[in-house]
Design a protein around this motif. Sequence first.
Motif, PDB file in Angstrom:
ATOM      1  N   LYS A  81       0.892  -1.086   0.049  1.00 56.45           N
ATOM      2  CA  LYS A  81       0.230  -0.050  -0.119  1.00 56.45           C
ATOM      3  C   LYS A  81       0.870   1.181   0.000  1.00 56.45           C
ATOM      4  CE  LYS A  81      -3.467   2.346   2.600  1.00 56.45           C
ATOM      5  NZ  LYS A  81      -4.421   2.278   3.670  1.00 56.45           N
ATOM      6  N   ASN A  82       1.937   1.228   0.753  1.00 52.92           N
ATOM      7  CA  ASN A  82       2.747   2.790   1.035  1.00 52.92           C
ATOM      8  C   ASN A  82       3.346   2.879  -0.422  1.00 52.92           C
ATOM      9  OD1 ASN A  82       1.993   2.923   3.734  1.00 52.92           O
ATOM     10  ND2 ASN A  82       4.090   2.028   4.283  1.00 52.92           N
ATOM     11  N   SER A  83       3.966   1.725  -1.007  1.00 54.77           N
ATOM     12  CA  SER A  83       4.408   1.942  -2.285  1.00 54.77           C
ATOM     13  C   SER A  83       3.338   2.595  -3.460  1.00 54.77           C
ATOM     14  CB  SER A  83       5.274   0.832  -2.831  1.00 54.77           C
ATOM     15  OG  SER A  83       5.781   0.948  -3.944  1.00 54.77           O
ATOM     16  N   ALA A  84       2.330   1.824  -3.290  1.00 57.03           N
ATOM     17  CA  ALA A  84       1.206   2.273  -4.463  1.00 57.03           C
ATOM     18  C   ALA A  84       0.739   3.728  -4.067  1.00 57.03           C
ATOM     19  CB  ALA A  84      -0.070   1.146  -3.844  1.00 57.03           C
ATOM     20  N   PHE A  85       0.792   4.269  -2.984  1.00 59.56           N
ATOM     21  CA  PHE A  85       0.460   5.494  -2.649  1.00 59.56           C
ATOM     22  C   PHE A  85       1.431   6.550  -3.111  1.00 59.56           C
ATOM     23  CE2 PHE A  85       0.385   9.220   0.762  1.00 59.56           C
ATOM     24  CZ  PHE A  85      -0.649   9.672   0.039  1.00 59.56           C
ATOM     25  N   ASN A  86       2.862   6.155  -3.068  1.00 57.06           N
ATOM     26  CA  ASN A  86       3.752   7.069  -3.668  1.00 57.06           C
ATOM     27  C   ASN A  86       3.787   6.893  -5.256  1.00 57.06           C
ATOM     28  OD1 ASN A  86       4.851   7.587  -1.306  1.00 57.06           O
ATOM     29  ND2 ASN A  86       6.128   5.992  -1.373  1.00 57.06           N
ATOM     30  N   HIS A  87       3.290   5.889  -5.847  1.00 52.73           N
ATOM     31  CA  HIS A  87       3.042   5.688  -7.410  1.00 52.73           C
ATOM     32  C   HIS A  87       2.026   6.747  -7.837  1.00 52.73           C
ATOM     33  CE1 HIS A  87       6.331   3.117  -8.000  1.00 52.73           C
ATOM     34  NE2 HIS A  87       5.672   2.153  -7.351  1.00 52.73           N
ATOM     35  N   TYR A  88       0.883   6.568  -6.921  1.00 52.90           N
ATOM     36  CA  TYR A  88      -0.338   7.394  -7.202  1.00 52.90           C
ATOM     37  C   TYR A  88       0.077   8.868  -7.424  1.00 52.90           C
ATOM     38  CZ  TYR A  88      -4.442  10.175  -5.244  1.00 52.90           C
ATOM     39  OH  TYR A  88      -5.293  10.902  -5.057  1.00 52.90           O
ATOM     40  N   LYS A  89       0.469   9.445  -6.158  1.00 49.97           N
ATOM     41  CA  LYS A  89       0.999  10.834  -6.029  1.00 49.97           C
ATOM     42  C   LYS A  89       2.053  11.066  -7.361  1.00 49.97           C
ATOM     43  CE  LYS A  89       2.575  10.535  -1.912  1.00 49.97           C
ATOM     44  NZ  LYS A  89       3.093  10.823  -0.717  1.00 49.97           N
ATOM     45  N   ALA A  90       2.814  10.200  -7.701  1.00 52.39           N
ATOM     46  CA  ALA A  90       3.873  10.568  -8.800  1.00 52.39           C
ATOM     47  C   ALA A  90       2.914  10.580 -10.279  1.00 52.39           C
ATOM     48  CB  ALA A  90       4.603   9.399  -9.078  1.00 52.39           C
ATOM     49  N   TRP A  91       1.679   9.795 -10.219  1.00 49.32           N
ATOM     50  CA  TRP A  91       0.983   9.829 -11.531  1.00 49.32           C
ATOM     51  C   TRP A  91       0.189  11.271 -11.557  1.00 49.32           C
ATOM     52  CZ3 TRP A  91       2.076   7.144 -15.545  1.00 49.32           C
ATOM     53  CH2 TRP A  91       2.609   5.735 -15.285  1.00 49.32           C
ATOM     54  N   LEU A  92      -0.140  11.381 -10.267  1.00 52.81           N
ATOM     55  CA  LEU A  92      -0.949  12.869 -10.430  1.00 52.81           C
ATOM     56  C   LEU A  92      -0.146  14.223 -10.685  1.00 52.81           C
ATOM     57  CD1 LEU A  92      -2.919  12.625  -6.977  1.00 52.81           C
ATOM     58  CD2 LEU A  92      -3.860  12.546  -9.220  1.00 52.81           C
ATOM     59  N   ASN A  93       1.322  13.943 -10.589  1.00 52.64           N
ATOM     60  CA  ASN A  93       2.353  15.119 -10.732  1.00 52.64           C
ATOM     61  C   ASN A  93       3.088  14.791 -12.084  1.00 52.64           C
ATOM     62  OD1 ASN A  93       1.765  16.315  -8.198  1.00 52.64           O
ATOM     63  ND2 ASN A  93       3.247  15.007  -7.300  1.00 52.64           N
ATOM     64  N   GLY A  94       2.757  13.656 -12.477  1.00 51.78           N
ATOM     65  CA  GLY A  94       3.347  13.373 -13.913  1.00 51.78           C
ATOM     66  C   GLY A  94       4.624  12.197 -13.868  1.00 51.78           C
ATOM     67  N   LYS A  95       4.232  11.226 -14.493  1.00 49.75           N
ATOM     68  CA  LYS A  95       5.259  10.200 -14.302  1.00 49.75           C
ATOM     69  C   LYS A  95       5.815   9.766 -15.744  1.00 49.75           C
ATOM     70  CE  LYS A  95       5.875   5.589 -11.869  1.00 49.75           C
ATOM     71  NZ  LYS A  95       4.945   4.665 -11.009  1.00 49.75           N
ATOM     72  N   LYS A  96       6.927   9.252 -15.779  1.00 53.91           N
ATOM     73  CA  LYS A  96       7.564   8.747 -16.972  1.00 53.91           C
ATOM     74  C   LYS A  96       6.933   7.226 -17.324  1.00 53.91           C
ATOM     75  CE  LYS A  96      11.698   8.918 -19.749  1.00 53.91           C
ATOM     76  NZ  LYS A  96      13.147   9.442 -19.671  1.00 53.91           N
ATOM     77  N   TYR A  97       6.546   7.351 -18.505  1.00 54.00           N
ATOM     78  CA  TYR A  97       5.862   5.868 -18.971  1.00 54.00           C
ATOM     79  C   TYR A  97       6.292   5.619 -20.418  1.00 54.00           C
ATOM     80  CZ  TYR A  97       2.879   1.937 -19.707  1.00 54.00           C
ATOM     81  OH  TYR A  97       2.199   0.870 -20.275  1.00 54.00           O
ATOM     82  N   ALA A  98       6.768   4.973 -21.029  1.00 53.90           N
ATOM     83  CA  ALA A  98       6.987   4.620 -22.569  1.00 53.90           C
ATOM     84  C   ALA A  98       7.710   5.631 -23.019  1.00 53.90           C
ATOM     85  CB  ALA A  98       5.694   4.303 -23.112  1.00 53.90           C
ATOM     86  N   GLY A  99       8.749   6.226 -22.222  1.00 58.52           N
ATOM     87  CA  GLY A  99       9.369   7.392 -22.814  1.00 58.52           C
ATOM     88  C   GLY A  99       8.797   8.856 -22.786  1.00 58.52           C
ATOM     89  N   LYS A 100       7.560   8.610 -22.178  1.00 57.40           N
ATOM     90  CA  LYS A 100       6.833  10.169 -22.105  1.00 57.40           C
ATOM     91  C   LYS A 100       6.312  10.187 -20.809  1.00 57.40           C
ATOM     92  CE  LYS A 100       4.600   9.492 -26.760  1.00 57.40           C
ATOM     93  NZ  LYS A 100       3.275   9.699 -27.370  1.00 57.40           N
ATOM     94  N   LYS A 101       6.058  11.677 -20.246  1.00 51.93           N
ATOM     95  CA  LYS A 101       5.631  12.076 -18.786  1.00 51.93           C
ATOM     96  C   LYS A 101       4.206  12.118 -19.117  1.00 51.93           C
ATOM     97  CE  LYS A 101       6.359  15.220 -15.364  1.00 51.93           C
ATOM     98  NZ  LYS A 101       6.877  16.608 -14.876  1.00 51.93           N
ATOM     99  N   ILE A 102       3.612  11.234 -18.339  1.00 54.34           N
ATOM    100  CA  ILE A 102       1.988  11.351 -18.293  1.00 54.34           C
ATOM    101  C   ILE A 102       1.705  11.448 -17.040  1.00 54.34           C
ATOM    102  CG2 ILE A 102       0.319   9.441 -18.580  1.00 54.34           C
ATOM    103  CD1 ILE A 102       1.961   7.982 -20.445  1.00 54.34           C
ATOM    104  N   LYS A 103       0.458  12.403 -17.107  1.00 50.99           N
ATOM    105  CA  LYS A 103      -0.346  12.604 -15.753  1.00 50.99           C
ATOM    106  C   LYS A 103      -1.566  11.949 -15.464  1.00 50.99           C
ATOM    107  CE  LYS A 103       1.503  17.136 -14.460  1.00 50.99           C
ATOM    108  NZ  LYS A 103       1.013  18.595 -14.324  1.00 50.99           N
ATOM    109  N   LEU A 104      -2.087  11.376 -14.633  1.00 53.60           N
ATOM    110  CA  LEU A 104      -3.271  10.427 -14.784  1.00 53.60           C
ATOM    111  C   LEU A 104      -4.163  11.477 -13.378  1.00 53.60           C
ATOM    112  CD1 LEU A 104      -2.319   6.830 -14.470  1.00 53.60           C
ATOM    113  CD2 LEU A 104      -3.069   8.249 -16.368  1.00 53.60           C
TER     114      LEU A 104
END
Length: 217
Positions: free
Chosen positions: A150-173
């Motif tokens: 859960k703790n790691s999932a929460f950190n990833h969740y916050k990263a997606w809100l701010n923009g996270k690199k995926y497949a060479g692109k920065k993506i926000k969810l």
Amino acid sequence: MKKPTYYTVIPAKIRYDKTLKANEKILYSEIKALCSNDSVCNASNKYFANLYNVSKDSISRWIRNLVDKGYIEVKVFFKDESKEVEKREIRIIEEGIDEKIDRYMQKSQTGIDEKVEENNIKINNISSSENELAENFEKIWVLYPRKDGKNSAFNHYKAWLNGKKYAGKKIKLTNKQMWYATKKYADLMVEQQRESRYIQKGSTFFNETIMEYVEDE
């Protein structure tokens, strides 16, 4: 098998939903008719397959689509200390998921500050406050079928809100995208009756797998 003799009604929202197949609409009405006093239907895919003379896979797909549209919800219960399925419950959702989220967004935009349904998510004007982030995440996490990481999932969740690199692109969810993606994955695990050990840990799902279930807004 002996055919039921009861009658049932198909609500207008189901009748005129062009994204539903005719058989899915009929199955919805069947489920609604079979619901007990506590609004639960315990009929199996085998029962429906025999009733309509189709395969269990067809029934599974119809149910899946009704779940995706927010018209029903499915819960699977396992026997104590076992991965063997004891029963399945199907419930009719009187108000669809899209209606709930859209209603919440309308209230947020007009500045109405009130508590809505527990599955509604604060989508607009996200605060950087850790408490509010945690509150929004909990409304997504409650859907996830395996509670490890859960703790790691929460950190990833916050990263997606701010923009996270995926497949060479920065993506926000958005919260809405992550809520839908998590529900889609959770529903799939229920439909497949997947044992907990074969379900991804939350830390893994929210790291990258979530992108496989995200839909454009």
